[in-house]
Write a protein that holds these residues in place. Structure first.
Motif, PDB file in Angstrom:
ATOM      1  N   VAL A   1     -36.300  -3.710   4.002  1.00 39.69           N
ATOM      2  CA  VAL A   1     -37.010  -3.461   2.740  1.00 39.69           C
ATOM      3  C   VAL A   1     -35.992  -3.161   1.643  1.00 39.69           C
ATOM      4  CG1 VAL A   1     -38.719  -2.067   1.536  1.00 39.69           C
ATOM      5  CG2 VAL A   1     -39.078  -2.668   3.926  1.00 39.69           C
ATOM      6  N   LYS A   2     -36.021  -4.006   0.639  1.00 39.21           N
ATOM      7  CA  LYS A   2     -35.118  -3.844  -0.500  1.00 39.21           C
ATOM      8  C   LYS A   2     -35.793  -2.892  -1.476  1.00 39.21           C
ATOM      9  CE  LYS A   2     -32.085  -7.024  -2.864  1.00 39.21           C
ATOM     10  NZ  LYS A   2     -31.701  -8.416  -2.963  1.00 39.21           N
ATOM     11  N   LYS A   3     -35.149  -1.749  -1.731  1.00 36.05           N
ATOM     12  CA  LYS A   3     -35.714  -0.782  -2.677  1.00 36.05           C
ATOM     13  C   LYS A   3     -35.029  -0.977  -4.018  1.00 36.05           C
ATOM     14  CE  LYS A   3     -36.490   3.099   0.470  1.00 36.05           C
ATOM     15  NZ  LYS A   3     -36.144   4.518   0.649  1.00 36.05           N
ATOM     16  N   LEU A   4     -35.799  -1.086  -5.058  1.00 35.73           N
ATOM     17  CA  LEU A   4     -35.212  -1.270  -6.388  1.00 35.73           C
ATOM     18  C   LEU A   4     -35.636  -0.089  -7.256  1.00 35.73           C
ATOM     19  CD1 LEU A   4     -36.688  -4.612  -5.866  1.00 35.73           C
ATOM     20  CD2 LEU A   4     -34.364  -4.673  -6.673  1.00 35.73           C
ATOM     21  N   SER A   5     -34.660   0.677  -7.699  1.00 39.25           N
ATOM     22  CA  SER A   5     -34.965   1.871  -8.487  1.00 39.25           C
ATOM     23  C   SER A   5     -35.403   1.478  -9.905  1.00 39.25           C
ATOM     24  CB  SER A   5     -33.718   2.754  -8.535  1.00 39.25           C
ATOM     25  OG  SER A   5     -33.764   3.591  -9.666  1.00 39.25           O
ATOM     26  N   LYS A   6     -36.636   1.877 -10.268  1.00 41.09           N
ATOM     27  CA  LYS A   6     -37.148   1.512 -11.606  1.00 41.09           C
ATOM     28  C   LYS A   6     -36.281   2.139 -12.700  1.00 41.09           C
ATOM     29  CE  LYS A   6     -42.040   1.023 -10.398  1.00 41.09           C
ATOM     30  NZ  LYS A   6     -43.370   1.626 -10.523  1.00 41.09           N
ATOM     31  N   ARG A   7     -35.851   3.414 -12.449  1.00 39.98           N
ATOM     32  CA  ARG A   7     -35.026   4.108 -13.450  1.00 39.98           C
ATOM     33  C   ARG A   7     -33.712   3.360 -13.689  1.00 39.98           C
ATOM     34  NH1 ARG A   7     -33.031  10.042 -13.459  1.00 39.98           N
ATOM     35  NH2 ARG A   7     -32.413   9.477 -11.376  1.00 39.98           N
ATOM     36  N   PHE A   8     -33.116   2.902 -12.566  1.00 36.81           N
ATOM     37  CA  PHE A   8     -31.845   2.181 -12.672  1.00 36.81           C
ATOM     38  C   PHE A   8     -32.042   0.854 -13.410  1.00 36.81           C
ATOM     39  CE2 PHE A   8     -28.600  -0.725 -10.982  1.00 36.81           C
ATOM     40  CZ  PHE A   8     -27.475  -0.024 -11.382  1.00 36.81           C
TER      41      PHE A   8
ATOM     42  N   SER B   1     -37.562 -14.561   4.463  1.00 38.97           N
ATOM     43  CA  SER B   1     -38.942 -14.633   3.946  1.00 38.97           C
ATOM     44  C   SER B   1     -39.320 -13.300   3.323  1.00 38.97           C
ATOM     45  CB  SER B   1     -39.933 -14.894   5.076  1.00 38.97           C
ATOM     46  OG  SER B   1     -39.498 -15.956   5.853  1.00 38.97           O
ATOM     47  N   LEU B   2     -40.081 -13.377   2.255  1.00 43.87           N
ATOM     48  CA  LEU B   2     -40.636 -12.161   1.644  1.00 43.87           C
ATOM     49  C   LEU B   2     -42.073 -12.029   2.141  1.00 43.87           C
ATOM     50  CD1 LEU B   2     -40.414  -9.875  -0.526  1.00 43.87           C
ATOM     51  CD2 LEU B   2     -41.320 -11.529  -2.161  1.00 43.87           C
ATOM     52  N   PHE B   3     -42.371 -10.904   2.830  1.00 46.30           N
ATOM     53  CA  PHE B   3     -43.713 -10.746   3.405  1.00 46.30           C
ATOM     54  C   PHE B   3     -44.663 -10.049   2.452  1.00 46.30           C
ATOM     55  CE2 PHE B   3     -41.049 -11.616   6.976  1.00 46.30           C
ATOM     56  CZ  PHE B   3     -41.838 -12.464   7.721  1.00 46.30           C
ATOM     57  N   THR B   4     -44.179  -9.019   1.772  1.00 47.69           N
ATOM     58  CA  THR B   4     -45.036  -8.296   0.846  1.00 47.69           C
ATOM     59  C   THR B   4     -44.177  -7.478  -0.116  1.00 47.69           C
ATOM     60  OG1 THR B   4     -46.941  -6.794   0.707  1.00 47.69           O
ATOM     61  CG2 THR B   4     -45.332  -6.295   2.398  1.00 47.69           C
ATOM     62  N   THR B   5     -44.765  -7.095  -1.230  1.00 47.59           N
ATOM     63  CA  THR B   5     -44.071  -6.185  -2.164  1.00 47.59           C
ATOM     64  C   THR B   5     -45.019  -5.034  -2.465  1.00 47.59           C
ATOM     65  OG1 THR B   5     -44.943  -7.250  -4.141  1.00 47.59           O
ATOM     66  CG2 THR B   5     -42.882  -8.128  -3.286  1.00 47.59           C
ATOM     67  N   PHE B   6     -44.464  -3.880  -2.793  1.00 47.60           N
ATOM     68  CA  PHE B   6     -45.305  -2.746  -3.211  1.00 47.60           C
ATOM     69  C   PHE B   6     -44.466  -1.836  -4.099  1.00 47.60           C
ATOM     70  CE2 PHE B   6     -43.310  -0.288   0.158  1.00 47.60           C
ATOM     71  CZ  PHE B   6     -43.093  -1.248   1.148  1.00 47.60           C
ATOM     72  N   THR B   7     -45.113  -0.862  -4.731  1.00 50.41           N
ATOM     73  CA  THR B   7     -44.375   0.026  -5.646  1.00 50.41           C
ATOM     74  C   THR B   7     -44.771   1.480  -5.437  1.00 50.41           C
ATOM     75  OG1 THR B   7     -46.082  -0.080  -7.340  1.00 50.41           O
ATOM     76  CG2 THR B   7     -44.328  -1.695  -7.515  1.00 50.41           C
ATOM     77  N   THR B   8     -43.911   2.388  -5.843  1.00 46.78           N
ATOM     78  CA  THR B   8     -44.281   3.787  -6.044  1.00 46.78           C
ATOM     79  C   THR B   8     -43.964   4.054  -7.518  1.00 46.78           C
ATOM     80  OG1 THR B   8     -42.065   4.545  -5.484  1.00 46.78           O
ATOM     81  CG2 THR B   8     -43.669   4.481  -3.671  1.00 46.78           C
ATOM     82  N   THR B   9     -44.130   5.276  -7.968  1.00 45.39           N
ATOM     83  CA  THR B   9     -43.820   5.535  -9.376  1.00 45.39           C
ATOM     84  C   THR B   9     -42.333   5.326  -9.651  1.00 45.39           C
ATOM     85  OG1 THR B   9     -43.704   7.843  -8.776  1.00 45.39           O
ATOM     86  CG2 THR B   9     -45.704   7.136  -9.953  1.00 45.39           C
ATOM     87  N   GLU B  10     -41.502   5.525  -8.604  1.00 46.99           N
ATOM     88  CA  GLU B  10     -40.052   5.422  -8.824  1.00 46.99           C
ATOM     89  C   GLU B  10     -39.412   4.096  -8.431  1.00 46.99           C
ATOM     90  OE1 GLU B  10     -39.402   9.100  -6.872  1.00 46.99           O
ATOM     91  OE2 GLU B  10     -40.500   9.750  -8.653  1.00 46.99           O
ATOM     92  N   GLU B  11     -40.019   3.418  -7.469  1.00 46.63           N
ATOM     93  CA  GLU B  11     -39.321   2.247  -6.923  1.00 46.63           C
ATOM     94  C   GLU B  11     -40.217   1.033  -6.720  1.00 46.63           C
ATOM     95  OE1 GLU B  11     -35.885   3.938  -3.989  1.00 46.63           O
ATOM     96  OE2 GLU B  11     -37.924   4.634  -3.631  1.00 46.63           O
ATOM     97  N   LEU B  12     -39.551  -0.136  -6.687  1.00 50.55           N
ATOM     98  CA  LEU B  12     -40.205  -1.385  -6.257  1.00 50.55           C
ATOM     99  C   LEU B  12     -39.668  -1.673  -4.859  1.00 50.55           C
ATOM    100  CD1 LEU B  12     -39.325  -3.665  -9.322  1.00 50.55           C
ATOM    101  CD2 LEU B  12     -41.503  -2.513  -8.932  1.00 50.55           C
TER     102      LEU B  12
END
Ligand code: ATP
Length: 307
Positions: A43-50, A86-97
């Motif tokens: 799971v690739k986590k992407l920081s929204k703040r960054f 393959s990308l299976f799904t994406t989701f978010t929290t308030t801080e990350e994608l």
């Protein structure tokens, strides 16, 4: 794509550091909603703040990070090949994608080459054929990867053995999204694998990434896989670029003869003179280096051992 949330996963070890956050091993707590889904994901986590911070300094860095994140998601959603993650799904929290991608459990080609020095020629031939198969698929689907390098070539076990998958589509270019007359001109990629056209060596050619830019980078991977080190090496990026622009490289003693002709025919300064230019995949498939390769369903064939 099915919607899941971060709480649906058990989080494991960090697999790697991406430019915008970590890549973490994750397992679904409950049985998967789809029978053909794996049990584990990278799971690739992407920081929204960054991402927002990087976006605010885009005028200085020239990097449109937000666009890169969406490019990766959009391209991985539409691509489907045994040689591409393959990308299976994406989701978010308030801080990350979060991007849940197929987990490759055998590391990447760079790690393998660091460990081994070079691959035995039969193993090199097989994995390089898989790499070119990934590129042929991408180019047939009008996508230029633009960052082909051993670090972006992941290895994972499947029923028939260890196979390769290409990752990191953040800087890839979907040619279908270019407007009339527009070209993929942003300088992206990694210094050692960058093609001369992106350095603007030839005004006639222009400073654009083309399908053949991926072939140049792939040639450097061919060289690296057979020699255990990249073809263009220098103490600074500046000197490396000068070597690339003048095609200043040499082969170490004992370099595989047919591998040598493959590299030479791919490492041509003019994109149109590279083997396989104009998406003529058969020129590469029919090269003597690949004569033992049966290109059909490589991912189902048993590969030579590498470890
Ligand atoms: P870069 O800075 O190289 O552009 P990035 O932000 O695009 O990085 P990736 O290259 O996609 O991120 O991933 C970073 C690292 O995480 C990889 O080098 C690899 O070690 C690990 N990784 C990424 N995807 C996977 C995967 N599907 N399976 C296993 N490990 C992975």
């Amino acid at each position: 794509m099915t919607r899941l949330v971060a709480g649906d996963f058990e989080w494991g070890r960090v697999l790697g550091e991406g430019s915008y956050g970590e890549v973490v091993l994750a397992r679904l707590k409950d049985p998967s909603p789809f029978p053909d889904w794996p049990t584990e994901f990278a799971v690739k986590k992407l920081s929204k703040r960054f991402i927002l911070k990087e976006q605010s300094i885009m005028h200085r860095t020239g990097r449109d990070v937000q666009k890169q994140c969406f490019t990766e998601k959009n391209l991985l959603s539409k691509l489907s090949s045994p040689f591409i993650v393959s990308l299976f799904t994406t989701f978010t929290t308030t801080e990350e994608l979060f991007y849940a991608i197929s987990y490759q459990d055998q590391g990447d080609l760079r790690e393998l080459l660091n460990e081994k020095g070079a691959l035995e020629v039969n193993a090199a031939r097989f994995y390089l054929a898989e790499l070119f198969s990934a590129l042929f698929y991408l180019h047939d689907n009008l996508v230029i990867h633009r960052d082909i390098k051993p670090e972006n070539i992941l290895l994972g076990k499947s029923e028939s053995g260890v196979h390769l998958k290409l990752c990191d589509f953040a800087t890839a270019k979907d040619v279908t999204t270019l407007k009339d007359g527009e070209r993929a001109s942003t300088f992206v990629g990694s210094a050692e694998y960058v093609s001369p056209e992106l350095l603007g060596y030839d005004e006639e050619v222009g400073k654009y990434a083309v399908y053949e830019s991926d072939l140049w980078a792939a040639a450097s991977v061919v060289y690296f896989t057979l020699a255990g080190l990249p073809p263009f090496r220098a103490e600074s990026e500046y000197l490396m670029y000068r070597k690339i622009e003048t095609n200043d490289y040499s082969f170490p003693e004992g370099f595989h003869e047919e591998g040598k002709t493959l590299v030479k025919e791919l490492l041509q300064l003019k994109p149109c003179e590279r083997l396989g230019a104009g998406r003529n995949h058969s020129d590469i498939k029919n090269h003597p280096f690949f004569k033992e390769i049966n290109w059909t369903d490589l991912h189902k064939q048993e590969p030579p051992t590498i470890r």
